[in-house]
Design a protein around this motif. Structure first.
Motif, PDB file in Angstrom:
ATOM      1  N   PHE A 166      39.578  34.922  41.188  1.00 18.65           N
ATOM      2  CA  PHE A 166      39.396  36.018  42.147  1.00 18.65           C
ATOM      3  C   PHE A 166      38.501  37.106  41.550  1.00 18.65           C
ATOM      4  O   PHE A 166      37.575  37.606  42.210  1.00 18.65           O
ATOM      5  CB  PHE A 166      40.763  36.588  42.521  1.00 18.65           C
ATOM      6  CG  PHE A 166      40.719  37.809  43.408  1.00 18.65           C
ATOM      7  CD1 PHE A 166      40.783  37.679  44.784  1.00 18.65           C
ATOM      8  CD2 PHE A 166      40.633  39.080  42.855  1.00 18.65           C
ATOM      9  CE1 PHE A 166      40.749  38.806  45.598  1.00 18.65           C
ATOM     10  CE2 PHE A 166      40.597  40.206  43.657  1.00 18.65           C
ATOM     11  CZ  PHE A 166      40.655  40.068  45.035  1.00 18.65           C
ATOM     12  N   LEU A 167      38.741  37.476  40.290  1.00 16.80           N
ATOM     13  CA  LEU A 167      37.943  38.507  39.641  1.00 16.80           C
ATOM     14  C   LEU A 167      36.509  38.048  39.403  1.00 16.80           C
ATOM     15  O   LEU A 167      35.563  38.846  39.515  1.00 16.80           O
ATOM     16  CB  LEU A 167      38.591  38.909  38.312  1.00 16.80           C
ATOM     17  CG  LEU A 167      39.950  39.612  38.412  1.00 16.80           C
ATOM     18  CD1 LEU A 167      40.522  39.867  37.024  1.00 16.80           C
ATOM     19  CD2 LEU A 167      39.828  40.917  39.191  1.00 16.80           C
ATOM     20  N   ILE A 168      36.334  36.768  39.077  1.00 18.48           N
ATOM     21  CA  ILE A 168      34.982  36.233  38.907  1.00 18.48           C
ATOM     22  C   ILE A 168      34.202  36.345  40.215  1.00 18.48           C
ATOM     23  O   ILE A 168      33.030  36.751  40.242  1.00 18.48           O
ATOM     24  CB  ILE A 168      35.032  34.762  38.447  1.00 18.48           C
ATOM     25  CG1 ILE A 168      35.567  34.675  37.015  1.00 18.48           C
ATOM     26  CG2 ILE A 168      33.648  34.115  38.539  1.00 18.48           C
ATOM     27  CD1 ILE A 168      34.651  35.247  35.959  1.00 18.48           C
ATOM     28  N   GLN A 169      34.855  35.986  41.321  1.00 21.42           N
ATOM     29  CA  GLN A 169      34.199  36.094  42.623  1.00 21.42           C
ATOM     30  C   GLN A 169      33.944  37.560  42.993  1.00 21.42           C
ATOM     31  O   GLN A 169      32.915  37.885  43.589  1.00 21.42           O
ATOM     32  CB  GLN A 169      35.063  35.434  43.703  1.00 21.42           C
ATOM     33  CG  GLN A 169      35.256  33.943  43.517  1.00 21.42           C
ATOM     34  CD  GLN A 169      33.937  33.195  43.552  1.00 21.42           C
ATOM     35  OE1 GLN A 169      33.141  33.344  44.476  1.00 21.42           O
ATOM     36  NE2 GLN A 169      33.697  32.382  42.537  1.00 21.42           N
ATOM     37  N   PHE A 170      34.860  38.436  42.645  1.00 22.24           N
ATOM     38  CA  PHE A 170      34.694  39.867  42.901  1.00 22.24           C
ATOM     39  C   PHE A 170      33.436  40.394  42.217  1.00 22.24           C
ATOM     40  O   PHE A 170      32.644  41.132  42.820  1.00 22.24           O
ATOM     41  CB  PHE A 170      35.934  40.610  42.398  1.00 22.24           C
ATOM     42  CG  PHE A 170      35.893  42.095  42.599  1.00 22.24           C
ATOM     43  CD1 PHE A 170      36.468  42.671  43.724  1.00 22.24           C
ATOM     44  CD2 PHE A 170      35.292  42.935  41.659  1.00 22.24           C
ATOM     45  CE1 PHE A 170      36.439  44.052  43.915  1.00 22.24           C
ATOM     46  CE2 PHE A 170      35.258  44.306  41.837  1.00 22.24           C
ATOM     47  CZ  PHE A 170      35.821  44.870  42.968  1.00 22.24           C
ATOM     48  N   CYS A 171      33.251  40.020  40.956  1.00 30.14           N
ATOM     49  CA  CYS A 171      32.127  40.538  40.169  1.00 30.14           C
ATOM     50  C   CYS A 171      30.821  39.788  40.433  1.00 30.14           C
ATOM     51  O   CYS A 171      29.742  40.370  40.293  1.00 30.14           O
ATOM     52  CB  CYS A 171      32.454  40.453  38.677  1.00 30.14           C
ATOM     53  SG  CYS A 171      33.878  41.430  38.171  1.00 30.14           S
TER      54      CYS A 171
END
Length: 448
Positions: free
Chosen positions: A54-59
């Motif tokens: 989720f954080l990878i996609q966020f960034c």
């Protein structure tokens, strides 16, 4: 979202896939690892991996989808000597590399080098974002190299593996888990436009504003890297990427999905890149225009989170067909954009149905993939092919738009291309019925 149990038909498909894996690898333990009963379907490690993805996609994807902020800022302030089409090439190359580099990073996931790929990708993304802050006004090629090429490669290295690795932990609840992961891109594209608009258009200015966002992203990428874990062992025998591509191209339903994804990108990036600029050119206030992308991506987030429940009743292909046709029709409504109400209505409506398409794309690839060991390659192939639409769509729309900003022309072009892709994708249902190998997969209702 509901979570119905998998049917007997699904269990039979998993069993057949396991048998094929034994024949190809000679290792019965590898087959056992693909049995649906062995998937954790939860736990600290599994949900930690989902959070990290989720954080990878966020960034990553969230930052790329926020390029409409830069399109507006560059056209109005920072790259005034460049045309809208030339400026769009920066974001479109970034979007192309985000998906096409997945053809390589997806295979590296299958080979067991997940952690090395993620480490390199995260470090490069941090580096090139700080390099972007050094670009000078009207320094087109400085921005193109750092934001277009450099950041594109870096984000591409992490994009596909972060999505595909979720399949290592979930089978029955895969659509739910992947829906949460891809929602990270929507969350990023909701919050980052607000942050970027206020940073680069505020007291900090472009250089310090970009550095501030780069520092935040660096911290989040570090957390994501520490959270994610693989589970399935790499395939012991080296797999020819050409063989995977050849087998994939023989799957007519999969080919239709690839073509649809390409045309979808044309329409999606037109709205994503030009919605804020469109509202500014039509005389809407700067404060409201800054939130146009936030409204668009808020609708996308809701669509990504809710479409899983709909697909559990309609099936993944049927749900994508419905969302695709409606989102294609909404692109034509950009012709009538004149007021704040029209911006909000178009942005939220299109975002919702486009977000549904994005959320269901990864589960569709999973269900169209006979062998779990090839899921990374097949995901990368589809993203790489769809990158053609990412590369050409926005610049062509910018060229059709011209410096006189004739908005109906790119709206008709993008809407027509997206509609044609929707028609082709709808034919996948009929094609899949003619292919016994994939018919049961494509007609299978999604279990969430």
């Amino acid at each position: 979202m509901s979570a119905p149990l998998p049917s007997d038909e699904t269990k039979m498909q998993v069993s057949e896939s396991a048998v094929q894996s034994v024949k190809s690898t000679g290792d019965p333990n590898h087959a056992n690892s693909l049995d649906s009963s062995d998937f954790p379907e939860g736990g600290v490690t599994a949900w930690g991996t989902v959070l990290g993805a989720f954080l990878i996609q966020f960034c990553g994807a969230g930052y790329t989808t926020s390029y409409g902020v830069f399109q507006d800022f560059y056209a109005q302030t920072y790259l005034t000597n460049s045309t809208p089409s030339a400026i769009a090439w920066i974001g479109s190359v970034n979007a192309l590399l985000l998906t096409s580099v997945g053809l390589v990073s997806g295979r590296l996931l299958d080979r067991g080098t997940f952690y090395h790929v993620m480490k390199i990708g995260c470090l490069l993304q941090c580096l090139f974002l700080f390099m972007l802050s050094l670009a000078k006004p009207n320094g087109y090629y400085q921005i193109f190299l750092s934001q277009g090429l450099g950041s594109g490669v870096a984000i591409g290295l992490t994009h596909v593996p972060s999505i595909a690795v979720v399949s290592h932990h979930f089978q029955r609840r895969r659509a739910l888990a992947m829906g949460f992961v891809v929602a990270g891109a929507s969350m990023g594209s909701i919050l980052q436009p607000i942050m970027l608009n206020n940073l680069i258009n505020g007291k900090l200015g472009f250089a310090n504003g970009v550095r501030t966002s780069a520092a935040m992203i660096s911290c989040l990428l570090l957390i994501a890297y520490l959270l994610m874990r693989t589970r399935l062992p790499p395939k012991p025998q080296a797999i020819s990427c050409a063989r995977v591509l050849r087998n994939s191209l023989r799957d007519r339903a999969y080919v239709c999905a690839c073509v649809w994804a390409t045309t979808f990108e044309v329409g999606f990036l037109f709205v994503s890149f030009y919605l804020q600029l469109d509202s500014r050119i039509h005389g809407l206030s700067k404060g409201f225009s800054f939130y146009s992308l936030t409204m668009f991506n808020s609708g996308s987030l809701i669509g990504r989170l809710t479409v899983g429940a709909v697909s559990s009743y309609m099936g993944v292909p049927n749900a994508i067909v419905g969302c695709s046709f409606i989102s294609s029709a909404l692109i034509f409504s950009m012709i009538g954009l004149r007021s704040a109400a029209s911006v909000a209505l178009i942005g939220i409506s299109y975002g919702y149905f486009a977000g549904g398409c994005i959320a269901l794309a990864s589960p569709l690839i999973s269900y169209l993939t006979p062998e779990m060991s090839d899921i990374g390659a097949r995901t990368g192939i589809l993203f790489a092919i769809s990158g053609i639409g990412s590369l050409l769509g926005a610049p062509i729309c910018g060229a059709v738009l011209t410096s006189d900003y004739i908005w109906w022309k790119p709206a008709v072009f993008a809407g027509s291309v997206a509609t044609a892709g929707s028609v082709l994708f709808a034919s996948m249902q009929f094609i899949s019925k003619m292919c016994p190998k994939t018919a049961s997969v494509c007609s299978k209702e999604t279990t969430v």
